[in-house]
Motif scaffolding. Structure first.
Motif, PDB file in Angstrom:
ATOM      1  N   GLU A   1       0.842  -1.187   0.000  1.00  0.00           N
ATOM      2  CA  GLU A   1       0.000   0.000   0.000  1.00  0.00           C
ATOM      3  C   GLU A   1       0.883   1.246   0.000  1.00  0.00           C
ATOM      4  O   GLU A   1       1.920   1.280   0.655  1.00  0.00           O
ATOM      5  CB  GLU A   1      -0.925   0.023   1.228  1.00  0.00           C
ATOM      6  N   PHE A   2       0.459   2.246  -0.754  1.00  0.00           N
ATOM      7  CA  PHE A   2       1.169   3.522  -0.825  1.00  0.00           C
ATOM      8  C   PHE A   2       0.160   4.661  -0.711  1.00  0.00           C
ATOM      9  O   PHE A   2      -0.963   4.566  -1.225  1.00  0.00           O
ATOM     10  CB  PHE A   2       1.897   3.682  -2.166  1.00  0.00           C
ATOM     11  N   LEU A   3       0.579   5.747  -0.087  1.00  0.00           N
ATOM     12  CA  LEU A   3      -0.165   6.991  -0.173  1.00  0.00           C
ATOM     13  C   LEU A   3       0.329   7.758  -1.384  1.00  0.00           C
ATOM     14  O   LEU A   3       1.546   7.868  -1.598  1.00  0.00           O
ATOM     15  CB  LEU A   3       0.030   7.841   1.083  1.00  0.00           C
ATOM     16  N   PHE A   4      -0.592   8.260  -2.184  1.00  0.00           N
ATOM     17  CA  PHE A   4      -0.247   9.143  -3.297  1.00  0.00           C
ATOM     18  C   PHE A   4      -0.433  10.573  -2.798  1.00  0.00           C
ATOM     19  O   PHE A   4      -1.537  10.968  -2.405  1.00  0.00           O
ATOM     20  CB  PHE A   4      -1.146   8.874  -4.501  1.00  0.00           C
ATOM     21  N   GLU A   5       0.656  11.347  -2.784  1.00  0.00           N
ATOM     22  CA  GLU A   5       0.632  12.690  -2.220  1.00  0.00           C
ATOM     23  C   GLU A   5       1.027  13.727  -3.255  1.00  0.00           C
ATOM     24  O   GLU A   5       1.765  13.423  -4.212  1.00  0.00           O
ATOM     25  CB  GLU A   5       1.597  12.781  -1.026  1.00  0.00           C
ATOM     26  N   VAL A   6       0.545  14.934  -3.073  1.00  0.00           N
ATOM     27  CA  VAL A   6       0.901  16.042  -3.952  1.00  0.00           C
ATOM     28  C   VAL A   6       1.535  17.165  -3.131  1.00  0.00           C
ATOM     29  O   VAL A   6       1.208  17.366  -1.960  1.00  0.00           O
ATOM     30  CB  VAL A   6      -0.321  16.585  -4.726  1.00  0.00           C
ATOM     31  N   GLN A   7       2.445  17.871  -3.770  1.00  0.00           N
ATOM     32  CA  GLN A   7       3.116  19.040  -3.190  1.00  0.00           C
ATOM     33  C   GLN A   7       2.827  20.209  -4.117  1.00  0.00           C
ATOM     34  O   GLN A   7       3.217  20.186  -5.286  1.00  0.00           O
ATOM     35  CB  GLN A   7       4.620  18.770  -3.084  1.00  0.00           C
ATOM     36  N   LEU A   8       2.118  21.221  -3.625  1.00  0.00           N
ATOM     37  CA  LEU A   8       1.621  22.276  -4.489  1.00  0.00           C
ATOM     38  C   LEU A   8       2.568  23.470  -4.561  1.00  0.00           C
ATOM     39  O   LEU A   8       3.253  23.809  -3.594  1.00  0.00           O
ATOM     40  CB  LEU A   8       0.236  22.733  -4.009  1.00  0.00           C
ATOM     41  N   LEU A   9       2.558  24.100  -5.727  1.00  0.00           N
ATOM     42  CA  LEU A   9       3.423  25.255  -5.990  1.00  0.00           C
ATOM     43  C   LEU A   9       2.885  26.509  -5.301  1.00  0.00           C
ATOM     44  O   LEU A   9       1.726  26.883  -5.485  1.00  0.00           O
ATOM     45  CB  LEU A   9       3.510  25.488  -7.503  1.00  0.00           C
ATOM     46  N   GLU A  10       3.759  27.162  -4.517  1.00  0.00           N
ATOM     47  CA  GLU A  10       3.408  28.409  -3.844  1.00  0.00           C
ATOM     48  C   GLU A  10       4.384  29.539  -4.146  1.00  0.00           C
ATOM     49  O   GLU A  10       4.021  30.711  -4.074  1.00  0.00           O
ATOM     50  CB  GLU A  10       3.360  28.192  -2.327  1.00  0.00           C
ATOM     51  N   ASN A  11       5.645  29.183  -4.488  1.00  0.00           N
ATOM     52  CA  ASN A  11       6.690  30.182  -4.654  1.00  0.00           C
ATOM     53  C   ASN A  11       7.605  29.748  -5.794  1.00  0.00           C
ATOM     54  O   ASN A  11       8.393  28.815  -5.651  1.00  0.00           O
ATOM     55  CB  ASN A  11       7.479  30.319  -3.348  1.00  0.00           C
ATOM     56  N   LEU A  12       7.515  30.438  -6.938  1.00  0.00           N
ATOM     57  CA  LEU A  12       8.285  30.032  -8.115  1.00  0.00           C
ATOM     58  C   LEU A  12       9.794  30.156  -7.914  1.00  0.00           C
ATOM     59  O   LEU A  12      10.562  29.414  -8.525  1.00  0.00           O
ATOM     60  CB  LEU A  12       7.854  30.855  -9.328  1.00  0.00           C
ATOM     61  N   GLU A  13      10.227  31.077  -7.082  1.00  0.00           N
ATOM     62  CA  GLU A  13      11.662  31.216  -6.851  1.00  0.00           C
ATOM     63  C   GLU A  13      12.219  30.021  -6.102  1.00  0.00           C
ATOM     64  O   GLU A  13      13.341  29.582  -6.352  1.00  0.00           O
ATOM     65  CB  GLU A  13      11.948  32.512  -6.080  1.00  0.00           C
ATOM     66  N   GLU A  14      11.451  29.492  -5.159  1.00  0.00           N
ATOM     67  CA  GLU A  14      11.910  28.355  -4.374  1.00  0.00           C
ATOM     68  C   GLU A  14      11.440  27.023  -4.944  1.00  0.00           C
ATOM     69  O   GLU A  14      11.980  25.972  -4.584  1.00  0.00           O
ATOM     70  CB  GLU A  14      11.417  28.491  -2.930  1.00  0.00           C
ATOM     71  N   GLN A  15      10.454  27.061  -5.820  1.00  0.00           N
ATOM     72  CA  GLN A  15       9.894  25.848  -6.417  1.00  0.00           C
ATOM     73  C   GLN A  15       9.869  25.989  -7.938  1.00  0.00           C
ATOM     74  O   GLN A  15       8.798  26.102  -8.542  1.00  0.00           O
ATOM     75  CB  GLN A  15       8.476  25.600  -5.895  1.00  0.00           C
ATOM     76  N   PRO A  16      11.029  25.987  -8.577  1.00  0.00           N
ATOM     77  CA  PRO A  16      11.045  26.177 -10.031  1.00  0.00           C
ATOM     78  C   PRO A  16      10.357  25.029 -10.757  1.00  0.00           C
ATOM     79  O   PRO A  16      10.430  23.874 -10.347  1.00  0.00           O
ATOM     80  CB  PRO A  16      12.540  26.226 -10.360  1.00  0.00           C
ATOM     81  N   VAL A  17       9.692  25.374 -11.847  1.00  0.00           N
ATOM     82  CA  VAL A  17       9.031  24.387 -12.699  1.00  0.00           C
ATOM     83  C   VAL A  17       9.916  24.014 -13.882  1.00  0.00           C
ATOM     84  O   VAL A  17       9.985  22.853 -14.279  1.00  0.00           O
ATOM     85  CB  VAL A  17       7.669  24.929 -13.183  1.00  0.00           C
ATOM     86  N   GLU A  18      10.609  24.986 -14.445  1.00  0.00           N
ATOM     87  CA  GLU A  18      11.427  24.734 -15.625  1.00  0.00           C
ATOM     88  C   GLU A  18      12.648  23.863 -15.324  1.00  0.00           C
ATOM     89  O   GLU A  18      13.099  23.098 -16.169  1.00  0.00           O
ATOM     90  CB  GLU A  18      11.895  26.060 -16.233  1.00  0.00           C
ATOM     91  N   TYR A  19      13.188  23.954 -14.124  1.00  0.00           N
ATOM     92  CA  TYR A  19      14.402  23.225 -13.759  1.00  0.00           C
ATOM     93  C   TYR A  19      14.037  22.137 -12.752  1.00  0.00           C
ATOM     94  O   TYR A  19      13.684  22.423 -11.611  1.00  0.00           O
ATOM     95  CB  TYR A  19      15.432  24.184 -13.169  1.00  0.00           C
ATOM     96  N   ALA A  20      14.106  20.879 -13.183  1.00  0.00           N
ATOM     97  CA  ALA A  20      13.678  19.763 -12.351  1.00  0.00           C
ATOM     98  C   ALA A  20      14.788  19.222 -11.461  1.00  0.00           C
ATOM     99  O   ALA A  20      14.645  18.161 -10.857  1.00  0.00           O
ATOM    100  CB  ALA A  20      13.130  18.638 -13.225  1.00  0.00           C
ATOM    101  N   GLY A  21      15.873  19.970 -11.343  1.00  0.00           N
ATOM    102  CA  GLY A  21      16.979  19.554 -10.486  1.00  0.00           C
ATOM    103  C   GLY A  21      16.915  20.142  -9.094  1.00  0.00           C
ATOM    104  O   GLY A  21      17.832  19.936  -8.294  1.00  0.00           O
ATOM    105  N   THR A  22      15.849  20.871  -8.782  1.00  0.00           N
ATOM    106  CA  THR A  22      15.684  21.489  -7.472  1.00  0.00           C
ATOM    107  C   THR A  22      14.607  20.748  -6.685  1.00  0.00           C
ATOM    108  O   THR A  22      13.497  20.550  -7.183  1.00  0.00           O
ATOM    109  CB  THR A  22      15.283  22.971  -7.609  1.00  0.00           C
ATOM    110  N   VAL A  23      14.938  20.369  -5.452  1.00  0.00           N
ATOM    111  CA  VAL A  23      13.963  19.733  -4.567  1.00  0.00           C
ATOM    112  C   VAL A  23      13.100  20.814  -3.938  1.00  0.00           C
ATOM    113  O   VAL A  23      13.612  21.808  -3.411  1.00  0.00           O
ATOM    114  CB  VAL A  23      14.676  18.916  -3.477  1.00  0.00           C
ATOM    115  N   TRP A  24      11.801  20.640  -3.987  1.00  0.00           N
ATOM    116  CA  TRP A  24      10.887  21.574  -3.309  1.00  0.00           C
ATOM    117  C   TRP A  24      10.872  21.234  -1.822  1.00  0.00           C
ATOM    118  O   TRP A  24      10.593  20.093  -1.437  1.00  0.00           O
ATOM    119  CB  TRP A  24       9.475  21.447  -3.884  1.00  0.00           C
ATOM    120  N   ASP A  25      11.180  22.207  -0.987  1.00  0.00           N
ATOM    121  CA  ASP A  25      11.295  22.019   0.460  1.00  0.00           C
ATOM    122  C   ASP A  25       9.974  21.510   1.042  1.00  0.00           C
ATOM    123  O   ASP A  25       8.964  22.223   1.040  1.00  0.00           O
ATOM    124  CB  ASP A  25      11.682  23.351   1.109  1.00  0.00           C
ATOM    125  N   GLU A  26       9.971  20.291   1.557  1.00  0.00           N
ATOM    126  CA  GLU A  26       8.720  19.709   2.041  1.00  0.00           C
ATOM    127  C   GLU A  26       8.302  20.252   3.408  1.00  0.00           C
ATOM    128  O   GLU A  26       7.153  20.071   3.818  1.00  0.00           O
ATOM    129  CB  GLU A  26       8.810  18.185   2.089  1.00  0.00           C
TER     130      GLU A  26
END
Length: 365
Positions: free
Chosen positions: A258-283
């Motif tokens: 069993e797994f939980l499927f979770e989402v992490q939503l975008l709130e700050n483009l500077e800290e959560q870039p979309v174009e560059y997938a090499g950055t971890v979004w701070d959980e």
């Protein structure tokens, strides 16, 4: 089952709309980079064909197991998480999942630490689909066991694949080249991934996706005590070269997963870039929020007919799915052209037609 969750604070946050300015910024040379990457991946596939006389995908070539289960959406999600047709109402969907090793070598020794992959094909999904999968009611999702990818955008992918093609047979020199890069820590991290039982791993989308009105990354979290206890089971030098597949088969024969499927939503483009997938979004700043469950009943995860059917005829493509779950960012725009090109070469060289299955029952086993 999904536990009671405190939604109040998370429901009131200011999430960035998926169409907001700056979410996607297409660089002027991206199309040229994409064409170059297609040629590089095809060359890698050709090199593997010359060894095995069979063509595999440019990445995730080594199957570790394939299972069937169900993807369950609860009926009590808060309004901010009822995004897209998939999560808007309670539902239960058939799903087929493939575990893999991320590199393009189907014979890669399991004792070598490398990123691992997990892919899901959710069936019977209703809603507006992208043209590539319009006739097939599936939502395809891809995961990796690392939260960020070193192939962070089309330009970086072109540069890194170029180095791997040039120095693939000389690992010390490849490392020397990677150490000269400004993103060297990210590039070298793939060889330091914990090599442990696949069923204990957390899986990440790495890149960003539309989530109805918003933008998300998604993740799968093992949620049974049996799976969590496996986290300490790591691969040792004395283990067999196919130990991961053997461990996985033994687990699925005796246990439900069993797994939980979770989402992490975008709130700050500077800290959560979309174009560059090499950055971890701070959980800690941007928490994960559970929206569904994946349940996999006991079964044989190594059915030969299922494995050959998936490898020879199927592919998972995030552009096969709902418009309201659109893949976003450079790495996903690259996938839109790369995956069909890679698949076309496989079908040509193996003389096996691609089959976009409409029902989970079409998959053997």
């Amino acid at each position: 089952m999904m536990a009671t969750y405190q939604w109040e604070d998370l429901a009131s946050r200011k999430y960035v709309p998926w169409e907001a300015m700056g979410v996607e910024k297409i660089p002027p040379d991206e199309e040229e980079d994409m064409k170059a990457v297609i040629a590089q991946i095809n060359e890698m596939q050709q090199r593997q064909y010359n060894k095995a006389r069979h063509c595999f995908g440019g990445t995730h070539a080594r199957t570790q197991g394939i299972v069937k289960g169900k993807f369950i959406i609860p009926g009590d999600l808060p309004r901010h998480l009822k995004q897209s047709e998939l999560f808007r109402e309670a539902g239960e969907y058939p799903v087929a999942c493939r575990y893999s090793s991320e590199p393009g070598d189907p014979g890669l020794d399991d004792r070598i630490p490398q990123p691992r992959g997990f892919a899901m094909k959710i069936f019977d999904v209703k809603g507006e689909m992208f043209d590539a999968g319009r006739d097939y009611p599936t939502q395809d999702l891809e995961f990796n066991n690392t939260p960020a990818t070193e192939l962070a955008d089309a330009k970086t992918t072109r540069e890194i694949l170029g180095l791997r093609l040039m120095y693939g047979g000389d690992k010390p020199e490849l490392y020397n080249q990677l150490k000269e890069r400004p993103d060297r820590e990210l590039q070298l991290s793939r060889d330091k991934v914990a090599n442990k039982h696949l069923e204990s791993m957390r899986w990440y989308s790495q890149s960003a996706y539309r989530f109805g009105d918003y933008v998300m990354k998604y993740s799968l979290v093992p949620s049974t005590e049996t799976q969590r206890k496996l986290a300490g089971q790591t691969v040792k030098p004395e283990d067999s070269d196919d130990v991961l597949h053997r461990w996985l088969r033994s687990f699925h024969a005796d246990h439900d997963a069993e797994f939980l499927f979770e989402v992490q939503l975008l709130e700050n483009l500077e800290e959560q870039p979309v174009e560059y997938a090499g950055t971890v979004w701070d959980e800690k700043r941007y928490p994960w929020q559970p929206v569904a469950e994946l349940v996999i009943p006991k079964q044989d995860s190594w059915v030969y007919g299922r494995k050959s059917f998936w490898e020879d005829h199927m592919r998972v493509d995030p552009w096969h799915g709902l418009v309201t779950l659109q893949p976003l960012g450079s790495s996903n725009r690259l996938r839109r052209v790369l995956y069909p090109a890679s698949s076309a070469l496989r079908r040509k060289m193996n003389a096996r037609p691609e089959m976009n299955v409409r029902s989970i029952d079409e998959i053997p086993g």
